[in-house]
Design a protein around this motif. Sequence first.
Motif, PDB file in Angstrom:
ATOM      1  N   LEU A 158       0.648  -0.902   0.293  1.00 52.12           N
ATOM      2  CA  LEU A 158      -0.014   0.184   0.092  1.00 52.12           C
ATOM      3  C   LEU A 158       0.319   1.138   0.138  1.00 52.12           C
ATOM      4  O   LEU A 158       0.621   1.892  -0.571  1.00 52.12           O
ATOM      5  N   PHE A 159       1.378   1.325   0.694  1.00 55.13           N
ATOM      6  CA  PHE A 159       3.215   2.402   0.597  1.00 55.13           C
ATOM      7  C   PHE A 159       3.179   2.470   0.024  1.00 55.13           C
ATOM      8  O   PHE A 159       3.897   3.910  -0.939  1.00 55.13           O
ATOM      9  N   LEU A 160       4.581   1.476  -1.208  1.00 54.63           N
ATOM     10  CA  LEU A 160       4.869   1.837  -2.269  1.00 54.63           C
ATOM     11  C   LEU A 160       3.057   2.331  -3.697  1.00 54.63           C
ATOM     12  O   LEU A 160       4.610   2.871  -4.248  1.00 54.63           O
ATOM     13  N   LEU A 161       2.448   1.677  -3.168  1.00 56.64           N
ATOM     14  CA  LEU A 161       1.221   2.127  -4.508  1.00 56.64           C
ATOM     15  C   LEU A 161       0.977   3.294  -4.056  1.00 56.64           C
ATOM     16  O   LEU A 161       0.382   4.535  -5.323  1.00 56.64           O
ATOM     17  N   ASP A 162       1.310   4.328  -2.446  1.00 57.44           N
ATOM     18  CA  ASP A 162       0.264   5.728  -2.533  1.00 57.44           C
ATOM     19  C   ASP A 162       0.553   6.510  -3.052  1.00 57.44           C
ATOM     20  O   ASP A 162       1.710   6.879  -2.767  1.00 57.44           O
ATOM     21  N   ASN A 163       0.034   7.237  -3.249  1.00 56.79           N
ATOM     22  CA  ASN A 163       0.525   8.648  -3.718  1.00 56.79           C
ATOM     23  C   ASN A 163       0.077   9.702  -3.444  1.00 56.79           C
ATOM     24  O   ASN A 163       0.132  11.271  -3.450  1.00 56.79           O
ATOM     25  N   MET A 164      -1.178   9.121  -2.218  1.00 51.60           N
ATOM     26  CA  MET A 164      -1.661  10.459  -1.565  1.00 51.60           C
ATOM     27  C   MET A 164      -1.509  11.060  -0.495  1.00 51.60           C
ATOM     28  O   MET A 164      -1.274  12.292  -0.078  1.00 51.60           O
ATOM     29  N   ARG A 165      -0.537  10.395   0.507  1.00 56.43           N
ATOM     30  CA  ARG A 165      -0.578  10.549   1.657  1.00 56.43           C
ATOM     31  C   ARG A 165       1.434  10.209   2.091  1.00 56.43           C
ATOM     32  O   ARG A 165       1.778   9.310   2.827  1.00 56.43           O
TER      33      ARG A 165
ATOM     34  N   LEU B  47       4.038   4.510  -6.881  1.00 51.69           N
ATOM     35  CA  LEU B  47       4.848   3.794  -7.980  1.00 51.69           C
ATOM     36  C   LEU B  47       3.000   3.235  -8.954  1.00 51.69           C
ATOM     37  O   LEU B  47       2.557   2.963  -8.410  1.00 51.69           O
ATOM     38  N   ALA B  48       3.899   2.636  -9.906  1.00 50.93           N
ATOM     39  CA  ALA B  48       2.502   1.428 -10.489  1.00 50.93           C
ATOM     40  C   ALA B  48       2.375  -0.132 -10.205  1.00 50.93           C
ATOM     41  O   ALA B  48       3.283  -0.146  -9.598  1.00 50.93           O
ATOM     42  N   ALA B  49       1.654  -0.222 -10.298  1.00 50.90           N
ATOM     43  CA  ALA B  49       0.793  -1.206  -9.781  1.00 50.90           C
ATOM     44  C   ALA B  49       2.266  -2.870 -10.054  1.00 50.90           C
ATOM     45  O   ALA B  49       2.727  -3.612  -9.039  1.00 50.90           O
ATOM     46  N   SER B  50       2.483  -2.516 -11.287  1.00 45.62           N
ATOM     47  CA  SER B  50       3.901  -3.513 -12.087  1.00 45.62           C
ATOM     48  C   SER B  50       4.467  -3.498 -11.177  1.00 45.62           C
ATOM     49  O   SER B  50       5.424  -4.600 -10.840  1.00 45.62           O
TER      50      SER B  50
ATOM     51  N   GLY C 298       5.135  -1.758  -7.801  1.00 46.52           N
ATOM     52  CA  GLY C 298       4.812  -2.207  -6.733  1.00 46.52           C
ATOM     53  C   GLY C 298       5.026  -3.390  -6.305  1.00 46.52           C
ATOM     54  O   GLY C 298       5.905  -3.615  -5.003  1.00 46.52           O
ATOM     55  N   THR C 299       4.185  -4.307  -7.093  1.00 44.04           N
ATOM     56  CA  THR C 299       4.261  -5.334  -7.054  1.00 44.04           C
ATOM     57  C   THR C 299       5.587  -6.220  -6.793  1.00 44.04           C
ATOM     58  O   THR C 299       5.805  -7.041  -6.094  1.00 44.04           O
ATOM     59  N   ALA C 300       6.119  -6.172  -8.125  1.00 46.56           N
ATOM     60  CA  ALA C 300       8.127  -6.308  -8.335  1.00 46.56           C
ATOM     61  C   ALA C 300       8.433  -6.124  -6.953  1.00 46.56           C
ATOM     62  O   ALA C 300       9.161  -7.343  -5.908  1.00 46.56           O
TER      63      ALA C 300
ATOM     64  N   LYS D  30      -4.327   4.761   8.242  1.00 51.33           N
ATOM     65  CA  LYS D  30      -5.485   5.814   9.363  1.00 51.33           C
ATOM     66  C   LYS D  30      -4.351   6.708   9.752  1.00 51.33           C
ATOM     67  O   LYS D  30      -4.684   7.792   9.332  1.00 51.33           O
ATOM     68  N   ILE D  31      -2.981   6.673  10.188  1.00 49.68           N
ATOM     69  CA  ILE D  31      -2.644   7.809  10.495  1.00 49.68           C
ATOM     70  C   ILE D  31      -1.181   8.379   9.886  1.00 49.68           C
ATOM     71  O   ILE D  31      -1.467   9.422   9.099  1.00 49.68           O
ATOM     72  N   ASN D  32      -0.007   7.304   9.949  1.00 55.90           N
ATOM     73  CA  ASN D  32       1.602   7.904   9.011  1.00 55.90           C
ATOM     74  C   ASN D  32       1.924   6.465   8.363  1.00 55.90           C
ATOM     75  O   ASN D  32       2.178   5.435   9.303  1.00 55.90           O
TER      76      ASN D  32
END
Length: 496
Positions: free
Chosen positions: A36-43, A48-51, A53-55, A169-171
């Motif tokens: 979730l941290f690797l994919l997140d671009n809001m918080r 990263l893109a799913a491909s 991040g999952t790699a 939820k926090i950081n």
Amino acid sequence: MTEQLSQKHPRGLYVLFFAEMWERFSYYGMRAILLLFLLDNMRGGMGLAASEGTAIYGLYTASVYLLTLPGGWLADNIFGQKKAIWYGGIVIMIGHIVLAIPGGTALFFFGLAIVAMGTGMLKPNISSIVGELYPEGGARRDAAFSIFYMGINLGSVLGITIVGYLGQKINWHMGFGAAAVGMLMGLIVFKYGSQKYLQGYGEVPAAKVITPESEAKSGQERKLGYGLVALLVGFLAVLQLTGTIDMTTAQGLAQGAGVIIVTVSLFYFLFILIAGGLTTVEKRRVMVLIVFFLAAAIFWSGFEQAGSSLQIFAERYTERTFGGWEMPSSWFQNFNGTFILIFAPIMASLWIFLSARGLNPSTPVKFALALLLVGAGFFIMEMGAKVAVTGQLASPLFLTFTYMVHTIGELCLSPVGLSSYTKLAPKRYVSQLMGIWFVAASLGNLIAGLFAGGFDEENLQQMPALFNQVTLFSVGFGLLLLIFWKPVKKWMGGIS
């Protein structure tokens, strides 16, 4: 039922139980928020893109288990198991502290590498000491590993709940910091508990306990070992030069890592069989371990979708709002640990009950059942994916029942496999072969990460077919193992 399991078990088992519980708190807690941290671009995540991040997720989880092989070697040859566990725990804690510092991409990946190295030291050796507590083997050792396994999953539930909530939820970095606190608790438990209840266990490296006969063979074995290592290095160099391994992208690196893991495992088994100085019976048992290794790798490639494809399914395609409250998607991973706590005492008692009546299924049959169950779980997910492709959010029951079926499969394979590797492995190589057991999980985790990279939001129609592939592959190998379970059992040489 739990009281029945705990009777006559040494107190050292519970020291290892709680030490492993806190280590798994740190590992599973951090793992729950990693993708979730690797994919997140809001918080403040990496966006990263799913491909990609999952790699990266697959590379990390694979590295954690792949490094158990050198971790086992260090214990067998230099530190002994106790010191390897202690040093490994310290390194893990330092890695999580680094992850808690919001210092950019390079620092984050450095922290991941530190955690992976520390886990490689700790993970195989704590399981090896559990096996040492039960030299008689049998169903009692299997029951002990089931109790130990409850500690793993109690830590998982606590870690995912606390670290997952803090991170989502926090950081993000507060979540990573909580994982460091969990590892500190594990170190405290192990330091003081082992002094009193684990004296005489895991203190002398196995390589220093040698007979005159084995000492005479050591020079020849060393030369053969060096030859196999040179052959391995040459093979990997050819793969790099021919472009089979592409280290320029995360996906290419993950695919190359898969080739490396398979190659390292193959060469290590060759080393044990050719240069290990084993008897004929021991060689046959190692061949059985190879079969279990393949079955475990296939099982984990499906089961470990929990942190990759099933995490993405929970985040994007599952109904998670109840009465106006939205459940963190990472909490779905808690279902596995919760079901473990429910079913582990039941399964452990079942094995003892059946063993007393001569009806306990052999280890190959239990492995086959595990593969069939993980396939059944993905059949359930295929049904859930067919709902998601219509544009509706899928019911959380699809993930709930998948985790329940997978958990029962895990209890048929993982504690039984841990126990089997400690029983079947030649004594000189027990920690190293425990490392190989976890290398199977490494390969499975890597495949799980690469598989999740195929989840394309622009083409949801492919999702049911992707889940169907896992079902067919797992069920196919499970049926094959059921057909040949008698020859496999025969090669175990009387060990059940």
